[in-house]
Design a protein around this motif. Sequence first.
Motif, PDB file in Angstrom:
ATOM      1  N   PRO A 143       0.823  -1.215   0.000  1.00 39.86           N
ATOM      2  CA  PRO A 143       0.000   0.000   0.000  1.00 39.86           C
ATOM      3  C   PRO A 143       0.858   1.267   0.000  1.00 39.86           C
ATOM      4  O   PRO A 143       1.777   1.412   0.800  1.00 39.86           O
ATOM      5  N   GLY A 144       0.547   2.154  -0.918  1.00 40.18           N
ATOM      6  CA  GLY A 144       1.270   3.416  -1.040  1.00 40.18           C
ATOM      7  C   GLY A 144       2.441   3.359  -1.992  1.00 40.18           C
ATOM      8  O   GLY A 144       2.930   4.409  -2.425  1.00 40.18           O
ATOM      9  N   LEU A 145       2.912   2.151  -2.322  1.00 40.99           N
ATOM     10  CA  LEU A 145       4.093   2.014  -3.181  1.00 40.99           C
ATOM     11  C   LEU A 145       3.763   1.272  -4.482  1.00 40.99           C
ATOM     12  O   LEU A 145       4.626   0.646  -5.083  1.00 40.99           O
ATOM     13  N   GLU A 146       2.524   1.377  -4.922  1.00 39.71           N
ATOM     14  CA  GLU A 146       2.118   0.672  -6.134  1.00 39.71           C
ATOM     15  C   GLU A 146       2.941   1.097  -7.351  1.00 39.71           C
ATOM     16  O   GLU A 146       3.237   0.271  -8.229  1.00 39.71           O
ATOM     17  N   THR A 147       3.315   2.367  -7.396  1.00 43.20           N
ATOM     18  CA  THR A 147       4.028   2.861  -8.575  1.00 43.20           C
ATOM     19  C   THR A 147       5.408   2.238  -8.711  1.00 43.20           C
ATOM     20  O   THR A 147       5.933   2.115  -9.817  1.00 43.20           O
ATOM     21  N   ILE A 148       6.013   1.843  -7.597  1.00 44.87           N
ATOM     22  CA  ILE A 148       7.300   1.139  -7.676  1.00 44.87           C
ATOM     23  C   ILE A 148       7.139  -0.132  -8.491  1.00 44.87           C
ATOM     24  O   ILE A 148       8.011  -0.488  -9.303  1.00 44.87           O
ATOM     25  N   ARG A 149       6.029  -0.798  -8.294  1.00 39.62           N
ATOM     26  CA  ARG A 149       5.766  -2.038  -9.041  1.00 39.62           C
ATOM     27  C   ARG A 149       5.604  -1.757 -10.527  1.00 39.62           C
ATOM     28  O   ARG A 149       6.102  -2.511 -11.367  1.00 39.62           O
ATOM     29  N   TYR A 150       4.926  -0.659 -10.861  1.00 40.49           N
ATOM     30  CA  TYR A 150       4.759  -0.309 -12.273  1.00 40.49           C
ATOM     31  C   TYR A 150       6.113   0.021 -12.902  1.00 40.49           C
ATOM     32  O   TYR A 150       6.404  -0.390 -14.035  1.00 40.49           O
ATOM     33  N   ASN A 151       6.935   0.779 -12.186  1.00 38.16           N
ATOM     34  CA  ASN A 151       8.262   1.119 -12.712  1.00 38.16           C
ATOM     35  C   ASN A 151       9.095  -0.137 -12.944  1.00 38.16           C
ATOM     36  O   ASN A 151       9.814  -0.239 -13.945  1.00 38.16           O
ATOM     37  N   ALA A 152       9.009  -1.069 -12.009  1.00 35.78           N
ATOM     38  CA  ALA A 152       9.761  -2.317 -12.164  1.00 35.78           C
ATOM     39  C   ALA A 152       9.268  -3.092 -13.378  1.00 35.78           C
ATOM     40  O   ALA A 152      10.072  -3.641 -14.151  1.00 35.78           O
ATOM     41  N   ASP A 153       7.962  -3.130 -13.578  1.00 39.00           N
ATOM     42  CA  ASP A 153       7.411  -3.834 -14.732  1.00 39.00           C
ATOM     43  C   ASP A 153       7.835  -3.164 -16.032  1.00 39.00           C
ATOM     44  O   ASP A 153       7.960  -3.818 -17.063  1.00 39.00           O
ATOM     45  N   ASN A 154       8.096  -1.871 -15.986  1.00 39.83           N
ATOM     46  CA  ASN A 154       8.583  -1.147 -17.158  1.00 39.83           C
ATOM     47  C   ASN A 154      10.097  -1.220 -17.301  1.00 39.83           C
ATOM     48  O   ASN A 154      10.673  -0.552 -18.165  1.00 39.83           O
ATOM     49  N   GLY A 155      10.728  -2.038 -16.451  1.00 43.96           N
ATOM     50  CA  GLY A 155      12.153  -2.291 -16.607  1.00 43.96           C
ATOM     51  C   GLY A 155      13.071  -1.256 -16.010  1.00 43.96           C
ATOM     52  O   GLY A 155      14.278  -1.261 -16.284  1.00 43.96           O
ATOM     53  N   LEU A 156      12.552  -0.355 -15.174  1.00 45.29           N
ATOM     54  CA  LEU A 156      13.371   0.731 -14.638  1.00 45.29           C
ATOM     55  C   LEU A 156      14.082   0.289 -13.362  1.00 45.29           C
ATOM     56  O   LEU A 156      13.705   0.669 -12.253  1.00 45.29           O
ATOM     57  N   THR A 157      15.126  -0.484 -13.490  1.00 47.41           N
ATOM     58  CA  THR A 157      15.905  -0.887 -12.315  1.00 47.41           C
ATOM     59  C   THR A 157      16.634   0.298 -11.705  1.00 47.41           C
ATOM     60  O   THR A 157      16.994   0.275 -10.521  1.00 47.41           O
ATOM     61  N   ALA A 158      16.840   1.352 -12.496  1.00 42.41           N
ATOM     62  CA  ALA A 158      17.532   2.540 -11.991  1.00 42.41           C
ATOM     63  C   ALA A 158      16.750   3.248 -10.890  1.00 42.41           C
ATOM     64  O   ALA A 158      17.301   4.122 -10.208  1.00 42.41           O
ATOM     65  N   GLN A 159      15.475   2.891 -10.690  1.00 39.59           N
ATOM     66  CA  GLN A 159      14.688   3.560  -9.653  1.00 39.59           C
ATOM     67  C   GLN A 159      15.256   3.296  -8.262  1.00 39.59           C
ATOM     68  O   GLN A 159      15.085   4.100  -7.349  1.00 39.59           O
ATOM     69  N   PHE A 160      15.952   2.154  -8.072  1.00 37.03           N
ATOM     70  CA  PHE A 160      16.474   1.817  -6.753  1.00 37.03           C
ATOM     71  C   PHE A 160      17.430   2.888  -6.232  1.00 37.03           C
ATOM     72  O   PHE A 160      17.435   3.194  -5.041  1.00 37.03           O
TER      73      PHE A 160
END
Length: 721
Positions: free
Chosen positions: A338-355
């Motif tokens: 909860p609250g971090l759903e967008t992290i999951r979307y970014n990961a699905d879009n291949g953005l490992t750089a988000q870490f």
Amino acid sequence: MHDGGEAQLVDGRGQTVSQLFKDVRYGLEYYQREYTWTRRNMQELLDDLSNRFLDQWMSGHERADVRFYQPYFLGSIVTYVSDRTYLVDGQQRFTSLLLLLTHLRGLLEVDEDLEEDATELDRLIRSRQYGQRSFTLDVPERDACMESLLKGRDFVLPSAASLSVKNLWARGCDLAEDFPATLRGEPLPYFVDWLLHRVCLVDIRAHDRDNGWEIFETMNDRGARLTPLDLLKGFLLSHAGQNHGELNKAWRDMLSELTNAGAHPSDFIKTLLQARYVQPDTPDLHKIDGSFHEWVREHAELLELTRPDQFRRFITDVLIPSAKRYSLVQRATTEHVPGLETIRYNADNGLTAQFTLLTAAMRPEDDEDTFIAKARLVARFLDLMLARRMANSAPIQNVEMLPEIMPLVPLVREAATVGELSQLLGREATQLGHDFSGINTFKLRSDNRKQVRYLLARMTAFVEGGNGNPDRTAEYLGLEAGARPHEIEHIWENHYDRHKEAGSEEQFRNQRDQLGALLLLPKSDNASYQDAVYERKVGFYRRQNLLAALLHPESHERNPRLRRFIEDHGLSKLAKPYGDSFPPLAIKERQRLYRRLCELLWSPADLGFIVPADQTAKRTASTRAHYGVTPAQLIAVGLLKPGARISTAGKRETQYAVLLQDGRVKLDNGAVYDALSTAGQMALNITSCNGWTTWQVETENGTEKLIKIRQRALERGLLIT
């Protein structure tokens, strides 16, 4: 050992990719595990290869110059020869290289100037013996999948497909979106030359099957060497002075927590060092990616590690709290937090750089609610970047995103509170180089299906959520366990004879693929509707999600909540029903609706950013990495004129565009692109092209390709590259 002879020794030989793959057929031994590489594994390989190559390549190099580029060592494989060559160890990397070669062949063959290069790759991908053609890695159960990837065709996974075949198909499809956009244009043939002739592996040749098994066991089961993680632990504990037992237990618990969350502990350490300590002028950054223990030891003062108590606090007050946050982020990439759903979307879009940016927002003193609020802001900002780049057909691969993300790291690190972070990201949002104007001409292509699905999923969920329904984004994207993603539905059925009002058949196909002519439906419904005429399908759409149901007039009747949603968001002229027909004009109107929905759901203020009142979003040229001459430079020295009309060369139907003052290219349909190569790909509807050889312009010398004008500038010394 042979009777009366000397014992045979293991033979290790350095081989280039070309030497390993050309005119040879490999089999797999029974003890080889399944092909298990993940999308992240493939992305890391692509990032490593592209970064090493681009460090050396410059626009204007001759292909013969590649022979002097630095080589790159990709590891080892173990083989032995019997009735054929058998691959004993290294099939993960070998299979991935075969997938990469297959993808590269597809990129080469669409460029008329590179067809011979594509043909050359055939001898590495497949070989012909005794009248039969086989793939270089000859595993019969994989043939149908590999054939589909090679021919660019769809492949339906059999219900009993093995894990290897499932992963093979998934990684092959991922390559279409994850292969760096920078390499799709002018650098492509140079990259292929470098990959084939400067990237090497060591082929450890066993003398028979039993010897191969012995080597396999030795390399995989025995004598584990100390890793950088082990060496870092030893360095920290040896300088801690006391409490070694407690610190050792805390360290082991930390590793367990990271591993249980699905994170690699070494990745955590690398990310933490980059996010917490690195500045633009920090030396030896390359060591963090490899020997990070050495970097910590050499930069101990930067980490404030000079006294025993500081070493102890580094473990207890920095590493352990950060690892807990990092574990939470890691879990959020694969499950609902909860609250971090967008992290999951970014990961699905291949953005490992988000870490890295998410880790930069971590402060050990923050409570969990504060951290989640910060992480939510960072993830939403990155999602905004991704969505705008998708809408403008700009590259979203990590290698392209990192130059924009990394400058933000020290800024995010200094934002102590949620409010400060919101203000920072609000300012940065106004400076992003893209808006959603690209939606006006955005369409489905062979290499952006996942991006189209993502935009449709987010818009669909936004309309549903605005009408009091639960957020089903994860369901639409197929992120839930066992779920399949919803399918892209063409509103126009694939029958040109029913849509002659579109113009030519090519115009029909172009309009049919426009975003405004697409919906998102469950797979079973999509399959059953595909061939039906619109008059029949619109009745089905009424029973689907609200974005689809908007097409039916009755969906607007007796639905005050939907009407209020439309009115509150100023969509009355855009969210229109189309009863018995869906003409070309409806596609354009629907396209405008989609643009407005994107602007609403990705509104910086509604995402939680504090946007400066005196600033509005501006459109600037891309900040992508610079590898040589740009059209803007040729305009600046007077060899090209702003507003010049340019056209495509070659056998395909001629397309036209205009060069803008800043060097961007505006196609006749109004779409604007930062790079010549991207503009060429979009204009010709192909996956790769060299923009300098594709586009031509009228000069005093007649019609000239832009590459000739660039060469003239270099010969006259007008440019500094």
